[in-house]
Design an enzyme around this catalytic site. Structure first.
Site, PDB file in Angstrom:
ATOM      1  N   GLY A 164       0.740  -1.344   0.092  1.00 44.49           N
ATOM      2  CA  GLY A 164       0.117  -0.043   0.084  1.00 44.49           C
ATOM      3  C   GLY A 164       0.834   1.192   0.082  1.00 44.49           C
ATOM      4  N   ASN A 188       1.761   3.171  -2.852  1.00 45.45           N
ATOM      5  CA  ASN A 188       1.014   3.931  -3.643  1.00 45.45           C
ATOM      6  C   ASN A 188      -0.253   4.453  -3.095  1.00 45.45           C
ATOM      7  OD1 ASN A 188       2.606   4.218  -6.454  1.00 45.45           O
ATOM      8  ND2 ASN A 188       2.799   2.109  -6.058  1.00 45.45           N
ATOM      9  N   ARG A 245     -16.227 -15.684 -10.012  1.00 50.43           N
ATOM     10  CA  ARG A 245     -15.254 -14.475 -10.046  1.00 50.43           C
ATOM     11  C   ARG A 245     -16.192 -13.331 -10.492  1.00 50.43           C
ATOM     12  NH1 ARG A 245     -12.071 -13.023 -14.299  1.00 50.43           N
ATOM     13  NH2 ARG A 245     -10.990 -11.323 -13.549  1.00 50.43           N
ATOM     14  N   HIS A 287       1.935   0.765 -13.372  1.00 48.92           N
ATOM     15  CA  HIS A 287       3.048  -0.637 -13.596  1.00 48.92           C
ATOM     16  C   HIS A 287       4.209  -0.157 -13.614  1.00 48.92           C
ATOM     17  CE1 HIS A 287       3.579  -4.451 -15.150  1.00 48.92           C
ATOM     18  NE2 HIS A 287       4.554  -3.904 -16.157  1.00 48.92           N
ATOM     19  N   GLU A 342      -7.641  -5.911 -21.913  1.00 48.24           N
ATOM     20  CA  GLU A 342      -6.389  -6.580 -22.264  1.00 48.24           C
ATOM     21  C   GLU A 342      -5.249  -6.100 -21.113  1.00 48.24           C
ATOM     22  OE1 GLU A 342      -2.986  -7.331 -25.495  1.00 48.24           O
ATOM     23  OE2 GLU A 342      -4.959  -6.130 -26.049  1.00 48.24           O
ATOM     24  N   GLU A 396       6.786   6.130  -8.832  1.00 46.93           N
ATOM     25  CA  GLU A 396       5.398   5.701  -8.679  1.00 46.93           C
ATOM     26  C   GLU A 396       4.577   6.731  -8.146  1.00 46.93           C
ATOM     27  OE1 GLU A 396       4.633   1.665  -8.117  1.00 46.93           O
ATOM     28  OE2 GLU A 396       6.418   0.953  -9.188  1.00 46.93           O
TER      29      GLU A 396
HETATM   30  C1  GRF Z   1       4.122  -1.253  -7.166  1.00 48.23           C
HETATM   31  O1  GRF Z   1       5.209  -1.404  -7.741  1.00 48.23           O
HETATM   32  C2  GRF Z   1       3.082  -1.108  -8.587  1.00 48.23           C
HETATM   33  O2  GRF Z   1       3.693  -0.492  -9.569  1.00 48.23           O
HETATM   34  C3  GRF Z   1       2.677  -2.553  -8.745  1.00 48.23           C
HETATM   35  O3  GRF Z   1       2.518  -3.121  -7.427  1.00 48.23           O
HETATM   36  C4  GRF Z   1       3.225  -2.448  -6.590  1.00 48.23           C
HETATM   37  C5  GRF Z   1       2.423  -2.039  -5.463  1.00 48.23           C
HETATM   38  O4  GRF Z   1       3.155  -1.533  -4.238  1.00 48.23           O
HETATM   39  N1  GRF Z   1       1.515  -2.545  -9.701  1.00 48.23           N
HETATM   40  P1  GRF Z   1       2.292  -1.048  -3.202  1.00 48.23           P
HETATM   41  O5  GRF Z   1       1.339  -1.913  -2.581  1.00 48.23           O
HETATM   42  O6  GRF Z   1       1.671   0.176  -3.767  1.00 48.23           O
HETATM   43  O7  GRF Z   1       3.411  -0.363  -2.102  1.00 48.23           O
END
Ligand code: GRF
Length: 203
Positions: A13, A15, A66, A110, A145, A176
């Site tokens: 978490g 991000n 799902r 990503h 996709e 990020e």
């Molecule tokens: C990040 O590297 C993001 O780019 C990828 O998963 C990771 C998540 O990290 N999709 P966090 O949970 O936000 O620390």
């Protein structure tokens, strides 16, 4: 009116924390209205709860399919008035029922310069193994996709000769944390227009 953002998480978490921190700024054009995790033990849930944001775990257990499971995610997003969805380390492929409900309104981050190193949770390792000299991160729109939707924003960093997966991942992660809030702000400010594969940002 600020835009209501829902964040989907599965793990650490960091991000999410960057988004929560940005949303708390006085000039933020968005608020984090809901955090959903597919894992009950995701540290991300505690981060959200610490800031008073509703944070729920919705695990696969108990759902017949799902589609039913992700349908419940969608129901919760709608119930909380979510207008934009941010996938912040969400390790699931979203069911098309959710993708279709938020056209051009679901973002993913990503840790590579797309379209390189798609469809893996270990994109930094793949980049290093491939020997690229530049890597980074991408915020893109989610389409059916995986990792293929139109690119909203990218940040590039040089790969160093002595980089390890850990050191490269750490430098990408710092980007990020800057890029994701920036991209969410662009949507919340109504500055994004999608023209086919190209995302055009109004100055
Ligand atoms: C990040 O590297 C993001 O780019 C990828 O998963 C990771 C998540 O990290 N999709 P966090 O949970 O936000 O620390």
């Amino acid at each position: 009116m600020v835009m209501r953002v829902g964040v989907l998480v599965s793990g650490r978490g960091s991000n999410l924390a960057a988004l929560l921190e940005d949303a708390a700024r006085a000039d933020a054009p968005y608020t984090v209205a809901l955090v959903l995790s597919n894992r009950a033990d995701a540290p991300a849930l505690a981060r959200a709860r610490a800031t008073g944001v509703p944070a729920l775990a919705v695990t696969r257990d108990g759902f017949a399919s799902r589609a039913a499971w992700h349908g419940e995610l969608l129901r919760l997003l709608r119930e909380h008035g979510v207008e934009l969805v941010a996938l912040a380390g969400f390790d699931q492929i979203l069911h098309p029922v959710v993708v279709a409900a938020y056209p051009e309104r679901i973002l993913n981050i990503h840790p590579s310069l797309l379209p390189a190193f798609t469809g893996t949770l270990r994109a930094q390792e793949a980049a290093l193994a491939h020997g690229v000299k530049v890597s980074g991160c991408t915020v893109h729109l989610v389409t059916p996709e995986v990792d293929a939707g139109p690119i909203v924003a990218q940040a590039a960093i040089p790969v160093r000769d002595d980089d390890t997966v850990a050191s490269l991942s750490e430098r990408i992660l710092a980007e990020e944390h800057r890029l994701f809030p920036h991209a969410v702000r662009l949507f919340a400010q109504g500055r994004v227009r999608v023209e086919g594969r190209r995302v055009v940002i109004r100055a």
